[in-house]
Every structure is written in structure tokens, then in C-alpha cells.
Design an enzyme around this catalytic site. Sequence first.
Site, short mmCIF file in Angstrom:
data_model
loop_
_atom_site.label_atom_id
_atom_site.label_comp_id
_atom_site.label_asym_id
_atom_site.label_seq_id
_atom_site.Cartn_x
_atom_site.Cartn_y
_atom_site.Cartn_z
N ARG A 169 0.81 -1.25 -0.11
CA ARG A 169 -0.07 0.14 -0.14
C ARG A 169 1.08 1.49 0.13
O ARG A 169 1.98 1.21 0.93
CB ARG A 169 -0.84 -0.02 1.24
CG ARG A 169 -2.11 -0.84 1.13
CD ARG A 169 -3.31 -0.36 0.16
NE ARG A 169 -4.28 -1.18 0.08
CZ ARG A 169 -4.17 -2.30 -0.81
NH1 ARG A 169 -3.28 -2.56 -1.66
NH2 ARG A 169 -5.63 -3.06 -0.77
N GLU A 211 -2.59 7.86 -4.47
CA GLU A 211 -3.11 7.21 -5.88
C GLU A 211 -4.51 7.57 -6.18
O GLU A 211 -5.07 7.55 -7.31
CB GLU A 211 -2.84 5.76 -5.85
CG GLU A 211 -3.57 4.78 -5.00
CD GLU A 211 -3.28 3.59 -5.21
OE1 GLU A 211 -1.93 3.09 -4.78
OE2 GLU A 211 -4.31 2.67 -5.30
N HIS A 243 -1.07 0.33 -9.81
CA HIS A 243 -1.83 -0.77 -8.93
C HIS A 243 -2.48 -1.84 -9.81
O HIS A 243 -3.76 -2.13 -9.87
CB HIS A 243 -2.87 -0.01 -8.17
CG HIS A 243 -3.35 -0.69 -6.94
ND1 HIS A 243 -3.65 -0.10 -5.90
CD2 HIS A 243 -3.53 -1.90 -6.51
CE1 HIS A 243 -3.89 -0.94 -4.82
NE2 HIS A 243 -3.62 -2.20 -5.39
#
Length: 330
Positions: free
Chosen positions: A234, A263, A295
Site C-alpha cells: 500500500r 493514488e 496498482h
Amino acid sequence: MRIAVYSTHGFEREYLLKAAKEHHDLLLLEPQLSAETCSMALGCQAVCIFVNDDASAAVIKQLAMMGIKFIVLRSAGFNNVDLEAAAKNGIRVARVPEYSPFAVAEHTVALMLTLNRKLIKAHNRIRDLNFSLDGLTGFDMHDKTAGIIGLGKIGKRVAEILKGFGCRLMAYDPYPDKVWGEKHGITYSTVKDVFQQCDIISLHAPLTPETHYLVNKDSIQSMKRGVMLINTGRGALINTRDVIDALKSGHIGYLGLDVYEEEKGLFFEDHSEHILQDDVIARLLTFSNVLITSHQAFLTDTALHNIAQTTINNLDSFQRGDLCVNEVKA
Ligand code: NAI
């Protein structure tokens, strides 16, 4: 059941519709869940969300007032859901705890190899008919020390792949699986030792108050000069500004990111026609030893199939009033 599916993308639609068959009525919505968009779920019994949707207390309260009973996540991580607020408002929450640790682990190693062997630079050169090798020297992964922070499902798969390369492995996990470690010849160490001794450090811990900014100015200082740092966990596991300083000084030699602390609103979308407003990622993009993906570590056919199927299974369990094995509680 009618379900408002937020943050849906082209890559997942067919998987969701196929898994739902005619049992559930999926309202596929492109916007993210937020205080502004939660009214789109009016008339639904459940909402289905992804990693950057906002299921904070205020949003959950609004959802409960609209009659939403379930939140099902199409992800393993659930740091974006206020579980206490959900419990207080009588909303049950479930996730997809495992869909393909292999997908994420393989992408993690792809980042390592691409950075190490400078494949992006090599590809661009060759397209320009420049076949020279100067500046493309990499290093043998064999005999290098790799450290895994968070030796869970994904961390273990990364460790297995790196073991195959002949890396020496170290791991930090507050809940060590000693049997697995012994079987695979991996010793657990302190986080300090992993930072100090590894040539490659890969982050696979969940984002919690304890792991927030685990990589920061001080911990970077303790790492080897030229270290390769990979984060597919993360974004906020690392303090991006501190990492930029370390890239400028050369302390960090390679950086591979699949996640970024800011993000939300950036990743998963096409911003090619917009002016980039985020100066931090803009700076990161100037380094030739930084590789960023949006991602996408999970993005394989197997993983998408499993995410969709488990999501629908979770909804089925909730609808039947059964115990849901993937339920997450505060
Ligand atoms: P997992 O729950 O199997 O493993 C996490 C491990 O981290 C556990 O062994 C746990 O004991 C350990 N851990 C807990 N607190 C820690 C701490 N303070 N320091 C170090 N380790 C700690 O989870 P899994 O499936 O391996 O996923 C790991 C993370 O990867 C997820 O939390 C998620 O944030 C991220 N992820 C990223 C994806 C991507 O596409 N980039 C996709 C899926 C997950």
C-alpha cells in the site's frame, strides 16, 4: 439482490457479469464511492467497492440511511472501510482475502527484474535503433540478500520465487510462521536487520497505524546505499517525499512502485489529456531508476475471475443469512 458496484473498470466488467449470472442485478457505476456519489446506490441492498472508494464513517452513515445492509470489497485490503462505523450502523462487510497471491508476487518480481536489467531503457533505445549496451549493466540476483516485510500469502510467494533465483532471504513479520520459514530455509529477523542487511527490500505488509510510513528518512538511512526498494503493498507504507530525497542522494538505487500514497483519483484512470497536478509523482517520474505501475499487480485473468466469483459468493452468503467466511469485523 440489487448491488451498486462502484469504481467499475472495463477490465473487470465481463468477469463480474459472468459471475453474477441472473442471480444478482449489478448496477455497474464508474464513479468512486464518496459522500457525493453514495445516493447512486438508492434502491440497492448492497454496495460493492474497490481499493480507493471512500467507506468512511460519514459515507457509511448515509448508506445505512438508504437501507444498505452489506459492503463487499473486490479487494483483499480493507483500510478504506471504517469497520466500527459499519458495525454501529448494522452493515456487514466482506472482502476477497485471496484471489491470486501469485499474480501480485509475479508482478513484484517483474518490477525487480525490469529495474535491475534496465529493460525500459533498453527497449526505448532499440526502438531508436540504438543497440549500444553502455549504461545497461545490471546485477546478478543470485547471492543477493532480499528482505520481505510481511511474510503473508503474497510475501511467501515472492520469497519462493526469489529463492529460485538463489537469493539469500530475510523476513520480518510480527506473526512469524516458523514452520513455513524452517521448511523454506527463511529466518525471521527484526525489521531493523532487514533494512540494514538487504540489497532488495520488498513490502507486503498491510497498511495499519504501525506500518504507516514504515519506510521513512530514518529507516532509509539504515539501509544499504544503492538498495532496491519495491512496494506493491500500500502506498503509505513509504513516505514518498523521504524516498525522493534518498533517490536524489543515490541512497536508494532502484525504486519499484505499484502503489502510491496519493493514488486515489490518479491511478486506474486515463489522465493523458490533463495537466498533472501532483508534484510528488511528477518528480518520481523524472528518475530513470524508478518504475511505477498503476496498482496493476493483481491484474491477471485468474485473479479477476477469482475476485468476481468470491464477491458473488460473499453476496450469496449475506443474502441467505449464512455465516460469511470472508466477513471482516472491527
Ligand atoms: P496477508 O494477510 O496474507 O499477509 C500480510 C502479512 O503482513 C501477514 O503475515 C501479517 O502478519 C504481516 N504483518 C502484519 N503487520 C505487520 C507489520 N507491522 N510489519 C510487517 N508485517 C506485518 O496479506 P497478503 O494477501 O499477503 O497481502 C499483503 C498486502 O498486499 C495487502 O494488505 C494489500 O495491502 C496488498 N495487496 C496489493 C495488491 C496490488 O495489486 N498491488 C493486491 C493485493 C494485496
